[in-house]
Design a protein around this motif. Sequence first.
Motif, mmCIF file in Angstrom:
data_model
loop_
_atom_site.group_PDB
_atom_site.id
_atom_site.type_symbol
_atom_site.label_atom_id
_atom_site.label_comp_id
_atom_site.label_asym_id
_atom_site.label_seq_id
_atom_site.Cartn_x
_atom_site.Cartn_y
_atom_site.Cartn_z
ATOM 1 N N TYR A 177 -17.321 -8.116 -84.873
ATOM 2 C CA TYR A 177 -18.714 -7.152 -84.647
ATOM 3 C C TYR A 177 -18.890 -7.108 -86.246
ATOM 4 C CZ TYR A 177 -16.977 -5.215 -79.943
ATOM 5 O OH TYR A 177 -17.242 -5.658 -78.898
ATOM 6 N N TYR A 192 -15.762 -7.083 -88.910
ATOM 7 C CA TYR A 192 -14.191 -6.946 -87.536
ATOM 8 C C TYR A 192 -13.602 -7.455 -86.789
ATOM 9 C CZ TYR A 192 -15.522 -2.557 -90.461
ATOM 10 O OH TYR A 192 -15.999 -1.601 -91.355
ATOM 11 N N GLN A 208 -11.982 -7.950 -83.035
ATOM 12 C CA GLN A 208 -11.202 -7.016 -82.185
ATOM 13 C C GLN A 208 -10.201 -8.269 -80.698
ATOM 14 O OE1 GLN A 208 -13.468 -4.853 -78.967
ATOM 15 N NE2 GLN A 208 -11.687 -3.283 -79.978
ATOM 16 N N LEU A 231 -10.440 -5.328 -90.403
ATOM 17 C CA LEU A 231 -11.293 -5.473 -90.883
ATOM 18 C C LEU A 231 -10.458 -6.939 -91.289
ATOM 19 C CD1 LEU A 231 -13.783 -4.582 -93.032
ATOM 20 C CD2 LEU A 231 -10.916 -4.148 -94.336
ATOM 21 N N PHE A 254 -23.225 -0.889 -86.008
ATOM 22 C CA PHE A 254 -22.272 -2.144 -85.902
ATOM 23 C C PHE A 254 -23.644 -3.001 -84.682
ATOM 24 C CE2 PHE A 254 -18.130 -0.970 -86.435
ATOM 25 C CZ PHE A 254 -17.896 0.055 -86.071
ATOM 26 N N TYR A 298 -23.980 -0.536 -93.203
ATOM 27 C CA TYR A 298 -24.282 1.002 -94.741
ATOM 28 C C TYR A 298 -26.336 0.561 -94.339
ATOM 29 C CZ TYR A 298 -25.703 4.075 -97.409
ATOM 30 O OH TYR A 298 -25.848 5.563 -98.122
ATOM 31 N N GLY A 313 -24.616 -5.908 -81.946
ATOM 32 C CA GLY A 313 -23.821 -5.844 -80.226
ATOM 33 C C GLY A 313 -22.141 -5.944 -79.947
ATOM 34 N N ARG A 370 -24.309 4.548 -90.163
ATOM 35 C CA ARG A 370 -23.511 3.481 -89.769
ATOM 36 C C ARG A 370 -23.924 2.315 -88.770
ATOM 37 N NH1 ARG A 370 -22.597 6.565 -93.620
ATOM 38 N NH2 ARG A 370 -21.442 5.597 -95.095
ATOM 39 N N LEU A 398 -23.930 -4.011 -98.201
ATOM 40 C CA LEU A 398 -22.381 -2.991 -98.004
ATOM 41 C C LEU A 398 -22.707 -3.510 -96.259
ATOM 42 C CD1 LEU A 398 -23.028 0.503 -99.302
ATOM 43 C CD2 LEU A 398 -20.989 -1.431 -100.175
ATOM 44 N N LYS A 443 -7.226 -4.376 -78.393
ATOM 45 C CA LYS A 443 -6.744 -3.633 -79.405
ATOM 46 C C LYS A 443 -7.948 -3.260 -80.129
ATOM 47 C CE LYS A 443 -2.202 -5.253 -78.733
ATOM 48 N NZ LYS A 443 -1.542 -5.217 -78.914
ATOM 49 N N ALA A 444 -7.268 -1.932 -81.183
ATOM 50 C CA ALA A 444 -8.395 -1.939 -81.880
ATOM 51 C C ALA A 444 -8.727 -3.003 -82.592
ATOM 52 C CB ALA A 444 -7.601 -0.815 -83.193
ATOM 53 N N PRO A 445 -10.195 -2.964 -83.782
ATOM 54 C CA PRO A 445 -10.481 -3.208 -84.121
ATOM 55 C C PRO A 445 -9.783 -3.977 -85.602
ATOM 56 C CG PRO A 445 -12.558 -2.353 -83.484
ATOM 57 C CD PRO A 445 -10.840 -1.760 -83.101
ATOM 58 N N SER A 463 -20.005 -5.420 -93.647
ATOM 59 C CA SER A 463 -18.753 -5.501 -93.205
ATOM 60 C C SER A 463 -18.321 -6.335 -91.662
ATOM 61 C CB SER A 463 -17.088 -3.867 -93.152
ATOM 62 O OG SER A 463 -18.194 -2.717 -92.119
ATOM 63 N N TYR A 483 -15.552 -7.404 -96.404
ATOM 64 C CA TYR A 483 -15.653 -6.154 -96.774
ATOM 65 C C TYR A 483 -17.318 -6.088 -97.628
ATOM 66 C CZ TYR A 483 -12.422 -5.414 -100.979
ATOM 67 O OH TYR A 483 -11.995 -5.355 -101.572
ATOM 68 N N GLU A 484 -18.156 -5.574 -98.355
ATOM 69 C CA GLU A 484 -19.209 -5.912 -98.681
ATOM 70 C C GLU A 484 -19.161 -7.190 -99.403
ATOM 71 O OE1 GLU A 484 -16.668 -2.630 -102.384
ATOM 72 O OE2 GLU A 484 -17.470 -4.097 -103.144
#
Lengths: 109, 119
Positions: free
Chosen positions: A89, A38, A40, A48, A100, A93, A102, A98, A34, A44-46, A36, A51-52
Motif C-alpha cells: 500500500y 507498507y 502487509q 513500513l 492510502f 500526505y 487501494g 492522509r 511525503l 498481519k499488521a502493515p 510512504s 518513507y518520504e
Amino acid sequence: QSALTQPASVSGSPGQSITISCTGTSSDVGSYNLVSWYQQHPGKAPKLMIYEVSKRPSGVSNRFSGSKSGNTASLTISGLQAEDEADYYCCSYAGSSRVFGGGTKLTVL
Amino acid sequence: QVQLVQSGAEVKKPGASVKVSCKVSGYTLTELSMHWVRQAPGKGLEWMGGFDPEDGETIYAQKFQGRVTMTEDTSTDTAYMELSSLRSEDTAVYYCATWSVPGDYFDYWGQGTLVTVSS
C-alpha cells in the motif's frame, strides 16, 4: 479524498524486479514528497518499507526502493524473493489528511 | 522500541458504539502521535484520523467526522478510538499506529482489533 490508484496485482519470478505504481493528484502525491509504502502479509499488521518517497527505515532490505514523478509514486522491488509475496500500500500526505492507495497484491511465481 | 497492544475483538449491533483501546509500552503516549487506520475484510487500508503534534489537535478524516472520537489517557499510556452509530460497513480490523513527524509516516502498528457489526 479519493484513494490513490494502484494496480490490483503484479507478479514476478524470483530474482526479477517489479514496480508498483501509485497515482494520485496535485493535491496529494504531486504536491508533497511525503509518500510512504507498507507491506502487509495475510493476517498481519502493515510494515513500513519506504518513507518520504525514497527513504528506507533501518532494517528494510535495500532491494526495496521508491521514486516519484509528478503525481505518480513507484515502489520497486529488485531480486524478488518468495517472502516478498504480500500486499503493498502507498500512502500520501494530503494537506490535513492522509490517503492510502487501494493496495497491490504481489505474487512471486 | 515502541509496542502497541490493542483490545480484543468486538461484536456490536447496528446503531451501537464501540471503543477500541491501544496500550503503549516502550515510550510514553505524550512522546508519540497516535493515529487510527481501518481495513474492511478483503479491502485496503483507510486512514481515520489522529493527533497532529504540530497544531496540538486531533484531526479526523472527513468521512468519519461526527462519528469518531479519539482520546488518550496519559496516566496509563492508552489511546482510544470510539466509533458510534455503527453500521455493517464498519465491520473491519481497526489498527492504531504511531505517526512520525517529520516524514509523515506510520512506523509502529498495533496488532489490530476486529470489530464486527451484525444484527
